[in-house]
Design a protein around this motif. Structure first.
Motif, PDB file in Angstrom:
ATOM      1  N   SER A   1       0.842  -1.201   0.000  1.00 29.18           N
ATOM      2  CA  SER A   1       0.000   0.000   0.000  1.00 29.18           C
ATOM      3  C   SER A   1       0.869   1.240   0.000  1.00 29.18           C
ATOM      4  O   SER A   1       2.025   1.198   0.404  1.00 29.18           O
ATOM      5  CB  SER A   1      -0.865   0.048   1.262  1.00 29.18           C
ATOM      6  OG  SER A   1      -1.769  -0.996   1.269  1.00 29.18           O
ATOM      7  N   ALA A   2       0.275   2.334  -0.432  1.00 31.86           N
ATOM      8  CA  ALA A   2       0.981   3.609  -0.356  1.00 31.86           C
ATOM      9  C   ALA A   2      -0.010   4.722  -0.073  1.00 31.86           C
ATOM     10  O   ALA A   2      -1.166   4.665  -0.527  1.00 31.86           O
ATOM     11  CB  ALA A   2       1.707   3.903  -1.675  1.00 31.86           C
ATOM     12  N   HIS A   3       0.454   5.720   0.650  1.00 30.80           N
ATOM     13  CA  HIS A   3      -0.289   6.971   0.729  1.00 30.80           C
ATOM     14  C   HIS A   3       0.024   7.734  -0.550  1.00 30.80           C
ATOM     15  O   HIS A   3       1.186   7.848  -0.943  1.00 30.80           O
ATOM     16  CB  HIS A   3       0.168   7.753   1.967  1.00 30.80           C
ATOM     17  CG  HIS A   3      -0.394   9.137   2.012  1.00 30.80           C
ATOM     18  ND1 HIS A   3      -1.737   9.378   2.130  1.00 30.80           N
ATOM     19  CD2 HIS A   3       0.209  10.345   1.923  1.00 30.80           C
ATOM     20  CE1 HIS A   3      -1.947  10.690   2.124  1.00 30.80           C
ATOM     21  NE2 HIS A   3      -0.781  11.300   2.003  1.00 30.80           N
TER      22      HIS A   3
ATOM     23  N   SER B   1      -4.975  13.287  -1.928  1.00 29.90           N
ATOM     24  CA  SER B   1      -5.264  13.877  -0.623  1.00 29.90           C
ATOM     25  C   SER B   1      -6.157  15.112  -0.758  1.00 29.90           C
ATOM     26  O   SER B   1      -5.907  15.981  -1.590  1.00 29.90           O
ATOM     27  CB  SER B   1      -3.922  14.231   0.026  1.00 29.90           C
ATOM     28  OG  SER B   1      -4.144  14.951   1.177  1.00 29.90           O
TER      29      SER B   1
ATOM     30  N   GLY C   1      -8.697   1.003  -3.503  1.00 32.01           N
ATOM     31  CA  GLY C   1      -8.568   2.427  -3.232  1.00 32.01           C
ATOM     32  C   GLY C   1      -9.915   3.099  -3.347  1.00 32.01           C
ATOM     33  O   GLY C   1     -10.854   2.515  -3.882  1.00 32.01           O
TER      34      GLY C   1
ATOM     35  N   ASP D   1      -4.063   3.440  10.408  1.00 29.99           N
ATOM     36  CA  ASP D   1      -2.818   3.781   9.709  1.00 29.99           C
ATOM     37  C   ASP D   1      -2.563   5.279   9.784  1.00 29.99           C
ATOM     38  O   ASP D   1      -1.437   5.714  10.017  1.00 29.99           O
ATOM     39  CB  ASP D   1      -2.885   3.356   8.235  1.00 29.99           C
ATOM     40  CG  ASP D   1      -2.575   1.879   8.068  1.00 29.99           C
ATOM     41  OD1 ASP D   1      -2.219   1.229   9.081  1.00 29.99           O
ATOM     42  OD2 ASP D   1      -2.707   1.375   6.935  1.00 29.99           O
ATOM     43  N   THR D   2      -3.622   6.044   9.571  1.00 29.13           N
ATOM     44  CA  THR D   2      -3.467   7.501   9.655  1.00 29.13           C
ATOM     45  C   THR D   2      -3.028   7.892  11.068  1.00 29.13           C
ATOM     46  O   THR D   2      -2.178   8.766  11.246  1.00 29.13           O
ATOM     47  CB  THR D   2      -4.798   8.192   9.287  1.00 29.13           C
ATOM     48  OG1 THR D   2      -5.172   7.767   7.983  1.00 29.13           O
ATOM     49  CG2 THR D   2      -4.650   9.701   9.297  1.00 29.13           C
TER      50      THR D   2
ATOM     51  N   GLU E   1      -6.332  12.396   4.545  1.00 30.23           N
ATOM     52  CA  GLU E   1      -5.861  11.060   4.133  1.00 30.23           C
ATOM     53  C   GLU E   1      -6.992  10.112   3.752  1.00 30.23           C
ATOM     54  O   GLU E   1      -6.756   9.062   3.155  1.00 30.23           O
ATOM     55  CB  GLU E   1      -5.006  10.432   5.247  1.00 30.23           C
ATOM     56  CG  GLU E   1      -3.710  11.171   5.434  1.00 30.23           C
ATOM     57  CD  GLU E   1      -2.601  10.303   5.989  1.00 30.23           C
ATOM     58  OE1 GLU E   1      -2.875   9.158   6.415  1.00 30.23           O
ATOM     59  OE2 GLU E   1      -1.457  10.785   5.994  1.00 30.23           O
TER      60      GLU E   1
ATOM     61  N   SER F   1      -5.242   6.450  -0.101  1.00 31.26           N
ATOM     62  CA  SER F   1      -4.254   5.380  -0.164  1.00 31.26           C
ATOM     63  C   SER F   1      -4.653   4.382  -1.248  1.00 31.26           C
ATOM     64  O   SER F   1      -5.828   4.249  -1.589  1.00 31.26           O
ATOM     65  CB  SER F   1      -4.087   4.687   1.191  1.00 31.26           C
ATOM     66  OG  SER F   1      -5.254   4.003   1.518  1.00 31.26           O
TER      67      SER F   1
ATOM     68  N   ASN G   1      -3.891   0.377  -2.647  1.00 26.78           N
ATOM     69  CA  ASN G   1      -3.333  -0.930  -2.319  1.00 26.78           C
ATOM     70  C   ASN G   1      -3.248  -1.779  -3.579  1.00 26.78           C
ATOM     71  O   ASN G   1      -4.182  -1.808  -4.367  1.00 26.78           O
ATOM     72  CB  ASN G   1      -4.236  -1.631  -1.282  1.00 26.78           C
ATOM     73  CG  ASN G   1      -3.725  -3.007  -0.935  1.00 26.78           C
ATOM     74  OD1 ASN G   1      -4.120  -4.009  -1.532  1.00 26.78           O
ATOM     75  ND2 ASN G   1      -2.827  -3.080   0.020  1.00 26.78           N
TER      76      ASN G   1
ATOM     77  N   GLY H   1       3.111   7.959  -5.046  1.00 23.40           N
ATOM     78  CA  GLY H   1       2.779   7.303  -3.784  1.00 23.40           C
ATOM     79  C   GLY H   1       3.988   7.140  -2.875  1.00 23.40           C
ATOM     80  O   GLY H   1       5.121   7.009  -3.346  1.00 23.40           O
TER      81      GLY H   1
END
Lengths: 571, 194
Positions: A338-340, A345, A385, A397-398, A416, A420, A422, A482
């Motif tokens: 996963s990535a932010h 945003s 996502g 996670d946040t 956020e 994210s 995935n 990301g």
């Protein structure tokens, strides 16, 4: 025929298990005018009562955290969340399984009409032509006794009947089918598509067993994103709603719930004469006589039933003179990252629930360049996502990324939310000698039925695949800006635990040689002509495609063959 | 079947999905009962603990000019309910709240957490809200705060108030799935993939 039970009627076909395989056999045979008795180890399903579709989390006092807040203690009483469709679990009370020392394996079982199709992911990918002949390609594993051309007409029937979304792409690794329109990609999925284009990875509309057009009296999808909770309008495929319930309306299907098959009884000629089962309600044993028995309890459960059906003529279990029953077990290789994604945003809020799953996916693209990939087999990529309905744990996670409290915490969560992405890889495992199930001689379940013991090993192909997945996913996510955090675990730790992708199969495989396989290309036992296996147990291999669509296609093909043999008097 | 029929049927089905689910109905009844019985009575906590817990939740997710806060989202009630069902969780909270009171008294002339001024309360939270302050002295507080914060966030954002605060627009039946172009443009421009 055994004289002792002559007074009881002989059923045409007894089907054991009501999931994708058993549901398909029941539907197809009933449509062909054949009477079916369907045994299901779990209770009846009542969608109006059992489905929690459209419920808000605050309609339940514990919001989904569990009555005792189990999720705060690293436990999860609901494997797919409190709001998921009735789904079974990794452990069932009174029905254990064991795992051999040195192995890791988890076995997901769902005891209810419809089995795991009530909650499954519904990704519906045809196998490629080369998937049926992988030994001929690379010398690993075993070829199937049938080819893509044998199965294609049944993929057509399955897709037409259950309804599958998709688009025609002309990719050899992901053959086109008969598709209904797929809804457009969500914003995160648009970014994934653009990243993939830069990296020369195909990213195409998803193929899901969800209808987007009215189909056989079923309403099209209303895009609430909650397929996993069970659909009250039956706009997604489950064998319970789409096959078993409609088949029961023909008057040719008798469903017996809470019936746990114990053993198949054979006569002097070696054929199955009756199915012995435990009526769970009364804990009494019952037998029903049959012309044909179809085993579709889920691959490992089906192997267990055959191994437990011993007789002087079949001392190692029914249909097992090859010794192949329980062997060749595989699960799908799983890894996700996963990535932010800062680009997402603070995006304007909109309803992006859509289908209950991604709207795009990436089929394997290096099938003709496996050397370049560095491993013999491939994988596909699934995408996650978007703004989902907030749930317990959604912002943990946040919270980890943003310490503190008050307005700043609220602001971080607002920014956020939905930002994210995935990526999940699902790849092909090659069967190996160290991976199989067998009867544990020391343990029986609450019904007195000997249980399975699992042995599990990943081989080099699978371990290398995880490294390929991680590098690829990081590249895709980083291309869209990301922020990827790579774990420091070893590849052996990063790869999914065997069984946890819930694609276990291969344990009663088909083949052209009775010395090395249990079934012929129709799923009919080589040595017991009136015995068929119609779940994923007959699979010779599991390519980088989720198995359910192929279970349905093969079960359909087996059913038509069975009906024809019955008509000819062969069965 | 016309498009209009589809929308209507799907909407009816959506409504049916809510009202026919037994547990959903049960909750509605429970909420009505509570409203009839007057102010909420904590099941797992003393009056003093309850007051401290409410203050803590309020500080973690306060109401502000943009949206409501943890008290509107019934975060203390959520923690109380789960604690009343789970002695291990209840101990974590009674222990953590007692720790907070003692630290408050030690630092602020004997004022327990609820009696301390807002500035004092936040000064104490500023010590336990950050892992960099990890020490033998603050360790228990840091771990307690992590738990309260996660549970408060969970409770708020799964409440009607929190779902509105975060701006979730779904959980409804729609006839066609569409993505606003404005949202796509926003993300694509910011991603550098345009």
């Amino acid at each position: 025929m055994p004289q002792a039970i002559r007074s009881t009627p002989i059923h045409d076909v007894v089907v054991i298990g009501s999931g994708a395989g058993g549901g398909t056999v029941t539907q197809v045979l009933a449509d062909l005018g054949i009477n079916v008795t369907l045994l299901e180890a779990g209770p009846m399903l009542n969608p109006a009562r059992d489905y929690k579709e459209h419920m808000w989390p605050y309609q339940v006092p514990h919001r989904g955290a569990g009555e005792q807040g189990e999720i705060y203690f690293g436990k999860n009483p609901y494997p797919f969340g409190y709001f998921a469709a009735p789904a079974g679990g990794w452990e069932l009370a009174g029905e254990p399984y064991t795992v051999a020392p040195g192995s890791q394996f988890r076995w997901y079982r769902s005891r209810i009409v419809g089995g795991r199709t009530n909650h499954y992911g519904r990704f519906s990918f045809r196998f490629a032509d080369y998937d049926f002949k992988s030994y001929s390609r690379d010398g690993l594993g075993t070829d199937w006794p049938i080819s893509y051309d044998d199965v294609a007409p049944y993929y057509n029937k399955a897709e037409t009947f259950i309804g599958v979304t998709g688009s025609r792409e002309g990719l050899r690794s992901a053959p086109d089918g008969i598709f209904q329109p797929c809804p457009p990609p969500r914003v995160a999925e648009v970014l994934v598509q653009k990243s993939c284009r830069k990296l020369n990875i195909p990213c195409i509309p998803n193929r899901m067993a969800v209808i987007t057009r009215p189909t056989n009296g079923r309403l099209p999808c209303h895009y609430c994103g909650q397929c996993g909770r069970g659909c009250v309008t039956a706009s997604n495929y489950s064998s319970s709603q789409v096959q078993v319930f409609p088949a029961m309306k023909t008057g040719r299907v008798k469903l017996i719930p809470n019936a746990m098959a114990r053993e198949l009884i054979t006569g002097a000629d070696g054929r199955v004469t009756a199915v012995s089962y435990v009526d769970k309600e009364t804990r009494t044993e019952k037998q029903i006589r049959c012309r044909v028995a179809v085993v579709a309890g889920g691959a490992c459960e089906s192997a267990r039933l055959l191994l437990n059906s011993k007789s002087p003529r079949h001392p190692d279990g029914l249909a097992n003179s090859s010794g192949s029953v329980g062997r060749y077990l595989t699960d799908t290789v799983g890894f996700d990252l996963s990535a932010h994604v800062p680009a997402l945003s603070g995006m304007m809020r909109h309803n992006d629930d859509g289908m209950g799953g991604m709207h795009v996916f990436m089929p394997w693209w290096l099938w003709d360049r496996q050397k370049e990939a560095g491993m013999p087999r491939g994988y596909h990529i699934e995408v996650g996502g978007g703004f989902g309905m907030p749930e317990v744990g959604a912002f943990h996670d946040t919270c980890s990324r943003h310490e503190g409290y008050g307005k700043r915490l609220k602001q971080a969560i607002w920014e956020e939310y939905g930002a994210s992405v995935n990526l999940a890889g699902r790849g092909e495992m090659i069967p190996n000698d160290g991976t199989f199930c067998e009867i544990d001689r020391d343990v029986v379940d609450r019904w007195g039925i000997p249980v399975l013991r699992f042995h599990y090993k990943w081989s080099d192909n699978e371990i290398k695949m995880v490294q390929h997945m991680e590098n690829t996913f990081a590249a895709i996510l980083e291309t869209m800006g990301g922020q990827v955090v790579r774990s420091k675990e070893s590849l052996q730790e990063k790869i999914s635990v065997g069984g946890t992708i819930i694609h276990e199969l291969g344990t009663v495989r088909m083949g052209s040689d009775p010395k090395t396989s249990a079934l012929n290309g129709y799923g009919q036992a080589h040595e017991v002509p009136n015995l068929f296996v119609a779940d994923a147990a007959p699979f010779v291999s599991n390519p980088d495609k989720n198995p359910t669509l192929t279970i349905i296609a093969l079960a359909w093909r087996a059913s038509e063959y069975m009906a024809e043999q019955m008509r000819k008097g062969e069965l | 079947m016309t498009r209009r029929d589809i929308i209507r049927n799907a909407a009816l089905a959506a409504a049916a999905g809510i009202t026919t689910v037994a547990s959903g109905q049960h909750v509605h009844e429970e909420v009505r009962e509570q409203a009839a019985a007057g102010p909420y009575k904590a099941k797992a906590f003393t009056a003093r603990e309850w007051a401290a817990l409410r203050r803590l939740c309020d500080l973690i997710v306060p109401a502000d000019e943009k949206s409501k806060g943890a008290l509107d989202g019934h975060a203390p009630e959520y923690i109380d309910l789960l604690s009343s069902n789970n002695p291990e969780l209840s101990s974590l909270f009674t222990g953590g709240l007692a720790w907070l009171d003692r630290e408050s008294q030690r630092r602020f002339n004997g004022a327990d957490f609820v009696s301390a001024t807002a500035d004092q309360q936040m000064a104490l939270l500023d010590l336990i809200a950050y892992r960099k302050n990890e020490s033998a002295e603050l360790g228990p507080g840091i771990r307690f705060f992590d738990l309260v914060r996660r549970m408060t966030v969970d409770a708020f954002y799964t409440s009607a108030a929190g779902i509105a605060a975060v701006g979730y627009k779904g959980n409804k039946a729609v006839a066609k799935f569409e993505v606003p172009l404005e949202a796509i443009d926003y993300a694509v421009k910011r991603s550098g993939l345009g």
